[in-house]
Motif scaffolding. Structure first.
Motif, PDB file in Angstrom:
ATOM      1  N   ASP A  91     120.781  22.109 122.471  1.00 46.18           N
ATOM      2  CA  ASP A  91     119.584  22.487 123.228  1.00 46.18           C
ATOM      3  C   ASP A  91     118.418  22.749 122.280  1.00 46.18           C
ATOM      4  N   PHE A  92     118.693  23.428 121.176  1.00 43.34           N
ATOM      5  CA  PHE A  92     117.635  23.715 120.210  1.00 43.34           C
ATOM      6  C   PHE A  92     117.102  22.434 119.580  1.00 43.34           C
ATOM      7  N   SER A  93     117.992  21.539 119.165  1.00 40.19           N
ATOM      8  CA  SER A  93     117.556  20.286 118.546  1.00 40.19           C
ATOM      9  C   SER A  93     116.710  19.457 119.503  1.00 40.19           C
ATOM     10  N   ALA A  94     117.132  19.388 120.754  1.00 38.91           N
ATOM     11  CA  ALA A  94     116.386  18.599 121.735  1.00 38.91           C
ATOM     12  C   ALA A  94     115.003  19.175 121.987  1.00 38.91           C
ATOM     13  N   SER A  95     114.844  20.485 121.873  1.00 38.21           N
ATOM     14  CA  SER A  95     113.542  21.098 122.126  1.00 38.21           C
ATOM     15  C   SER A  95     112.626  21.036 120.912  1.00 38.21           C
ATOM     16  N   VAL A  96     113.187  20.968 119.709  1.00 40.95           N
ATOM     17  CA  VAL A  96     112.364  20.966 118.499  1.00 40.95           C
ATOM     18  C   VAL A  96     111.916  19.552 118.127  1.00 40.95           C
ATOM     19  N   ARG A  97     112.689  18.546 118.493  1.00 42.14           N
ATOM     20  CA  ARG A  97     112.324  17.171 118.108  1.00 42.14           C
ATOM     21  C   ARG A  97     110.946  16.761 118.642  1.00 42.14           C
ATOM     22  N   PRO A  98     110.612  16.988 119.920  1.00 41.69           N
ATOM     23  CA  PRO A  98     109.244  16.675 120.361  1.00 41.69           C
ATOM     24  C   PRO A  98     108.187  17.510 119.654  1.00 41.69           C
ATOM     25  N   LEU A  99     108.543  18.745 119.290  1.00 44.93           N
ATOM     26  CA  LEU A  99     107.596  19.589 118.563  1.00 44.93           C
ATOM     27  C   LEU A  99     107.282  18.998 117.194  1.00 44.93           C
ATOM     28  N   LEU A 100     108.299  18.476 116.521  1.00 44.12           N
ATOM     29  CA  LEU A 100     108.082  17.846 115.221  1.00 44.12           C
ATOM     30  C   LEU A 100     107.200  16.606 115.354  1.00 44.12           C
ATOM     31  N   LEU A 101     107.504  15.759 116.318  1.00 42.71           N
ATOM     32  CA  LEU A 101     106.707  14.551 116.512  1.00 42.71           C
ATOM     33  C   LEU A 101     105.275  14.897 116.898  1.00 42.71           C
ATOM     34  N   GLY A 102     105.106  15.928 117.716  1.00 39.77           N
ATOM     35  CA  GLY A 102     103.760  16.359 118.089  1.00 39.77           C
ATOM     36  C   GLY A 102     102.983  16.910 116.909  1.00 39.77           C
ATOM     37  N   THR A 103     103.679  17.606 116.009  1.00 40.02           N
ATOM     38  CA  THR A 103     103.029  18.135 114.814  1.00 40.02           C
ATOM     39  C   THR A 103     102.510  17.009 113.937  1.00 40.02           C
ATOM     40  N   VAL A 104     103.344  16.006 113.704  1.00 40.59           N
ATOM     41  CA  VAL A 104     102.920  14.865 112.887  1.00 40.59           C
ATOM     42  C   VAL A 104     101.773  14.114 113.562  1.00 40.59           C
ATOM     43  N   ALA A 105     101.879  13.923 114.878  1.00 41.49           N
ATOM     44  CA  ALA A 105     100.834  13.203 115.600  1.00 41.49           C
ATOM     45  C   ALA A 105      99.509  13.963 115.556  1.00 41.49           C
ATOM     46  N   ALA A 106      99.557  15.282 115.682  1.00 46.46           N
ATOM     47  CA  ALA A 106      98.325  16.073 115.641  1.00 46.46           C
ATOM     48  C   ALA A 106      97.657  15.966 114.272  1.00 46.46           C
ATOM     49  N   TYR A 107      98.455  16.030 113.213  1.00 47.83           N
ATOM     50  CA  TYR A 107      97.876  15.906 111.871  1.00 47.83           C
ATOM     51  C   TYR A 107      97.299  14.515 111.642  1.00 47.83           C
ATOM     52  N   VAL A 108      98.026  13.488 112.063  1.00 48.53           N
ATOM     53  CA  VAL A 108      97.537  12.124 111.886  1.00 48.53           C
ATOM     54  C   VAL A 108      96.230  11.920 112.654  1.00 48.53           C
ATOM     55  N   GLY A 109      96.127  12.498 113.840  1.00 50.74           N
ATOM     56  CA  GLY A 109      94.885  12.402 114.596  1.00 50.74           C
ATOM     57  C   GLY A 109      93.722  13.073 113.886  1.00 50.74           C
ATOM     58  N   ALA A 110      93.972  14.268 113.334  1.00 51.12           N
ATOM     59  CA  ALA A 110      92.918  14.958 112.587  1.00 51.12           C
ATOM     60  C   ALA A 110      92.518  14.167 111.345  1.00 51.12           C
ATOM     61  N   LEU A 111      93.505  13.605 110.653  1.00 53.67           N
ATOM     62  CA  LEU A 111      93.212  12.823 109.450  1.00 53.67           C
ATOM     63  C   LEU A 111      92.443  11.557 109.797  1.00 53.67           C
ATOM     64  N   ALA A 112      92.760  10.927 110.917  1.00 52.20           N
ATOM     65  CA  ALA A 112      92.031   9.725 111.331  1.00 52.20           C
ATOM     66  C   ALA A 112      90.556  10.030 111.557  1.00 52.20           C
ATOM     67  N   ALA A 113      90.280  11.167 112.189  1.00 46.95           N
ATOM     68  CA  ALA A 113      88.889  11.561 112.406  1.00 46.95           C
ATOM     69  C   ALA A 113      88.186  11.839 111.078  1.00 46.95           C
ATOM     70  N   LEU A 114      88.874  12.483 110.150  1.00 41.51           N
ATOM     71  CA  LEU A 114      88.273  12.774 108.851  1.00 41.51           C
ATOM     72  C   LEU A 114      88.035  11.504 108.041  1.00 41.51           C
ATOM     73  N   LEU A 115      88.953  10.539 108.140  1.00 45.71           N
ATOM     74  CA  LEU A 115      88.755   9.266 107.447  1.00 45.71           C
ATOM     75  C   LEU A 115      87.524   8.539 107.982  1.00 45.71           C
ATOM     76  N   ALA A 116      87.355   8.546 109.300  1.00 44.00           N
ATOM     77  CA  ALA A 116      86.169   7.911 109.876  1.00 44.00           C
ATOM     78  C   ALA A 116      84.901   8.641 109.443  1.00 44.00           C
ATOM     79  N   LEU A 117      84.954   9.973 109.405  1.00 44.19           N
ATOM     80  CA  LEU A 117      83.778  10.757 109.017  1.00 44.19           C
ATOM     81  C   LEU A 117      83.410  10.529 107.559  1.00 44.19           C
ATOM     82  N   THR A 118      84.384  10.621 106.663  1.00 43.56           N
ATOM     83  CA  THR A 118      84.077  10.445 105.241  1.00 43.56           C
ATOM     84  C   THR A 118      83.651   9.015 104.931  1.00 43.56           C
ATOM     85  N   GLY A 119      84.245   8.040 105.617  1.00 45.41           N
ATOM     86  CA  GLY A 119      83.821   6.666 105.421  1.00 45.41           C
ATOM     87  C   GLY A 119      82.383   6.441 105.823  1.00 45.41           C
TER      88      GLY A 119
END
Length: 339
Positions: A199-227
């Motif tokens: 139960d714990f593993s199943a609940s944390v796996r989406p949290l991990l993927l969401g964490t990576v996705a949130a960071y990648v989204g923020a980095l994408a915006a920063l890459l566009a801004l700095t470019g």
């Protein structure tokens, strides 16, 4: 020690829910609670009355925010100095900027949600960031018979310096720290509410993927801004894959799985180094075939194809590994280490 720590320790030693069922418990968490209840502890007695809410000092939290923002701010100043100077002053500004950003990043990594008790692979991380700054220009020159001179620190040089991705990565340290904090806090909450390891593993796996996705989204915006600000291409493919790789490597290191991070970062940096070395080796008599794989990749995807492929494969490898390791209760056992 509380029941959550006991459950994490049991899991780390191979105790599963099936093992707990042999002791007439529905899961490892139930077994941990009984073990906690059976062990006498010093200081058991009536709870002391609570006199009122105690306010926590905000100094350490404010200092952590400042440290998270400092690498990006100093990197921005360094890039501005590179653009506004020439000759020897530019060389001095580059050296001082690299030193300042390195020290600020080191200070930020010593505390906060991205701090780790073990030593990380800072050498390979520096190589990967350095390649993002100079590697594409060097590879392009190597395939066309150069380089004939050292880089001058501008984007329109024969050996261009791509400062946009590096600045975006430095600015993204603050979002990375925030995402790591949310991931750790969310996993701890799920650890206290779960009623089984599965139960714990199943609940944390989406949290991990969401964490990576949130960071990648923020980095994408920063890459566009700095470019846009620096007048350079946004460099999304290589910037995003490198950022995801570094974030996953740090998360694994923070949660006690530094070996995989070290191995993948070493392999990624080695792949980039080999890709740059092959065109030079191909200039030797009878060795032209050595540069053919790199020439094919660059012809199809451009010089950015090398770091994108290397960092992308590394990030995907670490994501699969993190989905197995960081979804275990033992990776989130409370510790006494100050973040």
């Amino acid at each position: 020690m509380d029941p959550l720590e006991i459950a994490a320790g049991l899991e780390a030693h191979g105790v599963t829910d099936r093992t707990a069922a042999r002791f007439r418990h529905r899961d490892v968490f139930s077994l941990a609670e009984e073990m906690y209840a059976r062990v006498p502890r010093e200081g058991d007695g009536p709870a002391r009355p609570v006199e009122g809410p105690v306010s926590r000092p905000r100094g350490p939290r404010a200092a952590g925010v400042v440290l998270a923002l400092l690498p990006g701010a100093l990197c921005g100043v360094a890039v501005a100095c590179l653009r506004l100077t020439e000759g020897r002053p530019r060389l001095i500004a580059a050296a001082v900027g690299v030193l300042a950003v390195t020290l600020a990043l080191g200070a930020a990594l010593r505390r906060g949600p991205l701090s780790a008790a073990t030593r990380s692979t800072s050498t390979w991380t520096c190589w990967l960031v350095g390649y993002a700054l100079l590697g594409d220009g060097l590879l392009d020159n190597a395939l066309t018979g150069g380089p004939d001179a050292l880089p001058h620190g501008t984007a329109d040089d024969p050996w261009p310096v791509t400062a946009g991705p590096v600045l975006a990565l430095a600015l993204s340290y603050a979002p990375a720290a925030g995402c790591a904090h949310l991931f750790t806090a969310g996993a701890r909450r799920r650890l206290s509410s779960s009623r089984g390891l599965a139960d714990f593993s199943a609940s944390v796996r989406p949290l991990l993927l969401g964490t990576v996705a949130a960071y990648v989204g923020a980095l994408a915006a920063l890459l566009a801004l700095t470019g846009a600000v620096l007048g350079e291409p946004a460099a999304h493919p290589q910037g995003l894959t490198l950022g995801a790789l570094l974030l996953l490597a740090r998360l694994l290191t923070v949660h006690g799985h530094a070996h995989a991070s070290r191995l993948v970062l070493t392999a990624t940096a080695t792949a980039e180094a080999v890709a740059v070395a092959l065109p030079f080796a191909g200039r030797l008599p009878g060795c032209g075939f050595l540069s053919v794989p790199v020439e094919i990749l660059v012809a199809a995807c451009g010089p950015a194809g090398v770091p994108t492929a290397a960092c992308g494969i590394g990030a995907l490898t670490l994501l699969v590994h993190a989905a197995r390791r960081l979804t275990r209760a033992s990776a989130h056992a409370p510790t006494e280490r100050t973040r």
